[in-house]
Design an enzyme around this catalytic site. Structure first.
Site, short mmCIF file in Angstrom:
data_model
loop_
_atom_site.label_atom_id
_atom_site.label_comp_id
_atom_site.label_asym_id
_atom_site.label_seq_id
_atom_site.Cartn_x
_atom_site.Cartn_y
_atom_site.Cartn_z
N PHE A 126 0.85 -1.20 0.00
CA PHE A 126 0.00 0.00 0.00
C PHE A 126 0.89 1.26 0.00
CE2 PHE A 126 -2.77 3.21 1.88
CZ PHE A 126 -3.97 2.97 1.25
N ASP A 203 0.94 -5.15 8.78
CA ASP A 203 -0.11 -4.17 8.57
C ASP A 203 -1.43 -4.95 8.40
OD1 ASP A 203 -2.01 -2.43 7.46
OD2 ASP A 203 -0.44 -1.10 6.74
N TYR A 228 -11.33 1.91 10.31
CA TYR A 228 -12.48 2.45 9.56
C TYR A 228 -12.87 1.58 8.38
CZ TYR A 228 -8.54 4.49 6.94
OH TYR A 228 -7.38 4.66 6.26
N LYS A 229 -12.16 0.45 8.17
CA LYS A 229 -12.51 -0.46 7.08
C LYS A 229 -13.47 -1.51 7.63
CE LYS A 229 -8.41 0.91 4.60
NZ LYS A 229 -6.99 0.71 4.29
N ARG A 378 -12.48 -3.67 -7.33
CA ARG A 378 -12.54 -4.45 -6.08
C ARG A 378 -14.00 -4.58 -5.66
NH1 ARG A 378 -8.47 -1.88 -1.66
NH2 ARG A 378 -10.03 -0.25 -1.83
#
Ligand SMILES: *Cc1c(COP(=O)(O)O)cnc(C)c1O
Length: 405
Positions: A126, A203, A228-229, A378
């Site tokens: 990422f 991560d 927040y995911k 996605r």
């Protein structure tokens, strides 16, 4: 095999023991099909209520006295997240952003391995992870060594061992890859890294709340991750920080703030970090945003990460089956490992016109997916609130739009 029908999907919803959890979330527009739970989770109704009462009652009413309640929110939120990641309650705190936590832990790890001058990460990690590690490498004059993981492959001990040697101080990888959803072999990689004398930093952004994680069983050293995911804590909610118990006192992080200080309110002139996980805190935490973390993590615990994983694999199996029948003949491909042991909670659907199709899905299809360069759509149905029919409909819309294009 013929493609599953919409009635098949409806039957799966009827049998789904987790279906009632959808009612615990704000569904503002039931027509919208949300396939982007890995970017921003939906809003739990309890969080909406809690934040309202916190703002009106605690901030508005209690004023500064509210701190009596608020001061332990970072550790309390840590306790609720610890249960989901196989950590001890005293090994987790929720603070700052993932980016900042990554900087703090990577820096602390490097200080603990003096004389070693290499950081390893994945070439396609990422972006923020890459940038943070690039910045640290530049500032300290270290080498950033990049591991190549091909699409459809995952990071395992064999692959990572190819770049390990006695110069490596730190390896930092994503547990679930943000684009491909490849699920790294956490115990295998951790052991290989530790055998080489380096520290391992995971991560968990695309993993926490979506796949079972056992940091304890893997004897993982360090981890960070978003809330927040899949934890549905809200945009910009603070992030997870984990340090294995026996490492806590050994590590010193570079942001010396007063929330990490022993006897904070003595206001002493010199920094003496606390002997516990709070030494990784920095400054005043975002209290309103923290409220959503505890609630989000508890909701996931209540649904049960095992049951969520089972449903998530079925939801993504449905995507794979419909892809096979409908999309593959139109030039689509899967960018995610097929094996259930090797993938997280989303599917990367690859197509040359992915960017255009994503825009049309949003504008004409009422479907919210997301696009990732260069050719990936996605689809991330979060198992706590997504339904099988939603997934079926999202695939049907994509088929329709691809036929017209
Ligand atoms: C989402 C995500 C981040 C986000 O970091 P922030 O500091 O919250 O912006 C970082 N790393 C990975 C792997 C992610 O998926």
């Amino acid at each position: 095999m013929t493609a599953p029908t919409r009635a098949d999907a409806q039957a799966l919803d009827t049998e789904d023991p987790l279906a009632p959890f959808r009612d615990r979330f704000v569904i503002h527009d039931p027509e919208i099909i949300y396939m982007d739970g890995n970017s921003l989770g939906r809003l739990p109704i309890e969080t909406q209520d809690r934040i309202r009462s916190m703002v009106a009652g605690e901030w508005g009413g209690q004023l500064v006295r509210g701190w009596d309640e608020w001061l332990d929110l970072p550790t309390r939120a840590g306790v609720s997240v610890a249960a989901l990641i196989g950590a001890l309650a005293e090994e987790v705190v929720v603070s700052d952003s993932t980016t900042v936590n990554l900087f703090k832990l990577a820096s602390a790890a490097l200080d603990a391995r003096p004389g070693r001058n290499v950081i390893v990460t994945e070439a396609d990690n990422f972006p923020t992870d890459l940038y943070v590690l690039q910045g640290i490498a530049r500032n300290r004059g270290l080498e950033l060594r990049l591991l190549d993981v091909r699409p459809g492959e995952r990071a395992d001990a064999r692959l990572v061992s190819q770049v390990l040697d006695e110069d490596v101080a730190l390896v930092s990888l994503s547990h679930v890859h943000y684009r491909t959803a490849a699920l790294a072999d956490m115990p295998g990689v951790t052991a290989a890294v530790q055998d080489a004398g380096a520290l391992m930093l995971w991560d968990l952004c695309h993993a926490v709340g979506a796949v079972p994680i056992d940091l304890g069983a893997a004897r993982a050293d360090l981890a960070v991750g978003c809330t927040y995911k899949y934890l549905n804590a809200g945009p910009g909610a603070p992030a997870v920080l984990y340090v294995r118990r026996d490492l806590i006192e050994e590590l010193t992080q570079p942001v010396w703030g007063w929330f990490g200080q022993t006897d904070q309110f003595a206001m002493g002139p010199e920094y003496h970090p606390l002997p516990d996980i709070r030494r990784f805190l920095t400054g005043t935490p975002p209290i309103v945003a923290l409220a959503g973390v505890e609630i989000g993590a508890r909701l996931i615990s209540e649904a049960g990460i095992g049951r969520l994983r089972e449903k998530s694999l079925r939801l993504t199996d449905l995507i794979l089956a419909l892809h096979e029948d409908w999309l593959a003949p139109m030039g689509f491909d899967i960018g995610t490992p097929r094996s259930p042991d090797e993938r997280g909670a989303h599917i990367a659907l690859r197509h040359a016109a992915a960017s255009d199709l994503c825009r049309k899905l949003i504008e004409k299809g009422n479907v919210i997916p997301d696009f990732r360069e260069p050719d990936v759509i996605r689809y991330a149905p979060a198992p706590i609130y997504a339904s099988f029919v939603e997934v079926w409909d999202a695939m049907e819309k994509l088929r329709e739009l691809a036929q017209i294009a």
